[in-house]
Design an enzyme around this catalytic site. Structure first.
Site, short mmCIF file in Angstrom:
data_model
loop_
_atom_site.label_atom_id
_atom_site.label_comp_id
_atom_site.label_asym_id
_atom_site.label_seq_id
_atom_site.Cartn_x
_atom_site.Cartn_y
_atom_site.Cartn_z
N PRO A 11 -13.67 -13.47 -33.87
CA PRO A 11 -14.61 -12.65 -33.13
C PRO A 11 -16.06 -13.09 -33.25
O PRO A 11 -16.50 -13.53 -34.32
CB PRO A 11 -14.44 -11.25 -33.74
CG PRO A 11 -13.73 -11.45 -35.02
CD PRO A 11 -12.91 -12.69 -34.86
N ASN A 12 -16.74 -12.97 -32.15
CA ASN A 12 -18.19 -13.23 -32.01
C ASN A 12 -18.54 -14.71 -32.00
O ASN A 12 -19.69 -15.07 -31.73
CB ASN A 12 -19.00 -12.49 -33.10
CG ASN A 12 -18.77 -11.00 -33.04
OD1 ASN A 12 -18.95 -10.40 -31.98
ND2 ASN A 12 -18.34 -10.38 -34.13
N ARG A 19 -26.16 -16.15 -30.94
CA ARG A 19 -26.38 -15.03 -31.86
C ARG A 19 -26.96 -15.54 -33.17
O ARG A 19 -26.54 -16.58 -33.68
CB ARG A 19 -25.09 -14.25 -32.12
CG ARG A 19 -24.15 -14.90 -33.08
CD ARG A 19 -23.21 -13.92 -33.79
NE ARG A 19 -22.12 -14.68 -34.38
CZ ARG A 19 -21.33 -14.22 -35.34
NH1 ARG A 19 -21.47 -13.01 -35.81
NH2 ARG A 19 -20.38 -14.99 -35.82
N TYR A 24 -26.60 -19.13 -37.76
CA TYR A 24 -25.49 -19.92 -37.21
C TYR A 24 -25.93 -21.16 -36.42
O TYR A 24 -25.07 -21.93 -35.97
CB TYR A 24 -24.61 -19.02 -36.33
CG TYR A 24 -23.98 -17.88 -37.11
CD1 TYR A 24 -23.01 -18.14 -38.08
CD2 TYR A 24 -24.36 -16.55 -36.90
CE1 TYR A 24 -22.43 -17.11 -38.81
CE2 TYR A 24 -23.78 -15.51 -37.62
CZ TYR A 24 -22.83 -15.80 -38.58
OH TYR A 24 -22.25 -14.78 -39.30
N ASN A 75 -11.72 -20.67 -38.20
CA ASN A 75 -12.85 -19.84 -38.61
C ASN A 75 -12.53 -18.44 -38.09
O ASN A 75 -12.75 -18.15 -36.91
CB ASN A 75 -14.15 -20.36 -38.00
CG ASN A 75 -15.34 -19.51 -38.43
OD1 ASN A 75 -15.17 -18.44 -39.01
ND2 ASN A 75 -16.55 -19.98 -38.14
N ALA A 78 -15.26 -12.43 -38.96
CA ALA A 78 -15.20 -11.30 -39.89
C ALA A 78 -13.75 -10.96 -40.31
O ALA A 78 -13.55 -10.34 -41.36
CB ALA A 78 -15.87 -10.08 -39.28
N HIS A 81 -12.38 -11.61 -43.91
CA HIS A 81 -12.57 -10.71 -45.04
C HIS A 81 -11.69 -9.47 -44.98
O HIS A 81 -11.74 -8.63 -45.87
CB HIS A 81 -14.05 -10.28 -45.10
CG HIS A 81 -15.00 -11.40 -44.81
ND1 HIS A 81 -15.09 -12.51 -45.61
CD2 HIS A 81 -15.88 -11.62 -43.78
CE1 HIS A 81 -16.00 -13.35 -45.09
NE2 HIS A 81 -16.47 -12.83 -43.98
N ASP A 88 -0.77 -13.62 -43.30
CA ASP A 88 0.69 -13.68 -43.17
C ASP A 88 1.10 -14.70 -42.10
O ASP A 88 2.05 -15.45 -42.29
CB ASP A 88 1.26 -12.30 -42.80
CG ASP A 88 1.30 -11.34 -43.99
OD1 ASP A 88 1.08 -11.78 -45.13
OD2 ASP A 88 1.55 -10.14 -43.76
N GLU A 99 -10.07 -24.01 -43.64
CA GLU A 99 -10.90 -22.84 -43.30
C GLU A 99 -12.35 -23.29 -43.21
O GLU A 99 -12.84 -23.99 -44.10
CB GLU A 99 -10.72 -21.80 -44.40
CG GLU A 99 -11.56 -20.54 -44.24
CD GLU A 99 -11.36 -19.57 -45.43
OE1 GLU A 99 -10.44 -19.80 -46.27
OE2 GLU A 99 -12.12 -18.59 -45.51
N HIS A 101 -16.43 -22.02 -42.34
CA HIS A 101 -17.47 -21.03 -42.04
C HIS A 101 -18.76 -21.76 -41.79
O HIS A 101 -19.15 -22.62 -42.59
CB HIS A 101 -17.63 -20.02 -43.18
CG HIS A 101 -16.37 -19.27 -43.44
ND1 HIS A 101 -15.94 -18.28 -42.59
CD2 HIS A 101 -15.42 -19.44 -44.38
CE1 HIS A 101 -14.76 -17.85 -43.03
NE2 HIS A 101 -14.42 -18.53 -44.10
N SER A 103 -21.80 -20.52 -41.81
CA SER A 103 -22.78 -20.12 -42.82
C SER A 103 -22.15 -20.21 -44.20
O SER A 103 -20.92 -20.24 -44.34
CB SER A 103 -23.23 -18.69 -42.55
OG SER A 103 -22.16 -17.78 -42.72
N ARG A 108 -24.34 -14.82 -48.97
CA ARG A 108 -24.62 -13.65 -48.12
C ARG A 108 -24.09 -12.37 -48.79
O ARG A 108 -23.86 -12.34 -49.98
CB ARG A 108 -24.02 -13.90 -46.73
CG ARG A 108 -24.63 -15.15 -46.07
CD ARG A 108 -24.05 -15.41 -44.70
NE ARG A 108 -24.38 -14.32 -43.77
CZ ARG A 108 -23.81 -14.18 -42.57
NH1 ARG A 108 -22.90 -15.07 -42.17
NH2 ARG A 108 -24.15 -13.18 -41.79
C1 DQA Z 1 -18.50 -16.69 -40.34
C2 DQA Z 1 -18.87 -15.83 -41.55
C3 DQA Z 1 -18.29 -14.44 -41.42
O1 DQA Z 1 -18.63 -13.65 -42.56
C4 DQA Z 1 -18.86 -13.76 -40.18
O2 DQA Z 1 -18.29 -12.48 -40.01
C5 DQA Z 1 -18.70 -14.59 -38.96
C6 DQA Z 1 -18.89 -16.03 -39.04
C7 DQA Z 1 -19.18 -18.07 -40.38
O3 DQA Z 1 -18.75 -18.93 -39.62
O4 DQA Z 1 -20.14 -18.27 -41.12
O5 DQA Z 1 -18.47 -14.07 -37.87
O6 DQA Z 1 -17.09 -16.90 -40.35
#
Ligand code: DQA
Length: 145
Positions: A11-12, A19, A24, A75, A78, A81, A88, A99, A101, A103, A108
């Site tokens: 998401p996002n 954003r 980012y 990635n 959110a 977490h 699963d 994996e 990320h 950031s 954080r």
């Molecule tokens: C993220 C870090 C996550 O905590 C956050 O919710 C994101 C992006 C990152 O790429 O740094 O949406 O996965």
């Protein structure tokens, strides 16, 4: 036929480049796809970049990867977490899982410090900006080469 690596984004991340650029950066998922495809080509791999704001769709793509992908770069945003369901699904995938990320989640808020996905991931990159995806692809090349 080349092996395919699924690059799955949660998401996002469709807003990457727009954003919170102070966190980012300014590059977009289209830039990520181009960079990863370049690295993948050097290893004789192909990429399929996917993004969804819905947990179930991410899980469906992980299931699809069981048949169609040699490795997964993920990635989960959110959902990293919160999602035991994504963990699963990844546990049912047999190839390498990396994996990423953008950031540095450890720098954080404390709720970002725990990752369910890390319990399955063969490697984790955090805080390398979007370059993390291309670095993960390079690692995928050595794991599958
Ligand atoms: C993220 C870090 C996550 O905590 C956050 O919710 C994101 C992006 C990152 O790429 O740094 O949406 O996965």
């Amino acid at each position: 036929m080349s092996k395919t690596i699924y690059i799955i984004n949660g998401p996002n991340l469709n807003l990457l480049g727009k954003r919170q650029p102070e966190i980012y950066g300014h590059e977009t998922l289209a830039d990520v796809e181009r960079q990863c495809a370049g690295v993948a080509q050097g290893f004789g791999l192909a990429v399929r970049l996917l993004q969804s704001n819905r947990e179930g769709e991410l899980i469906d793509w992980i299931h699809e990867a069981r048949e169609k992908a040699a490795g997964i770069i993920i990635n989960p945003g959110a959902f990293t977490h919160t999602s035991i369901a994504i963990l699963d699904a990844l546990n049912a995938f047999e190839g390498p899982v990396l994996e990423v990320h953008v950031s540095n989640v450890h720098k954080r808020e404390s709720f970002r410090h725990h990752s369910y996905v890390s319990m399955r991931a063969d490697g984790v990159l955090a805080g390398f900006g979007v370059e993390g995806y291309a670095l993960a692809m390079r690692r995928m090349g050595s794991l599958l080469g």
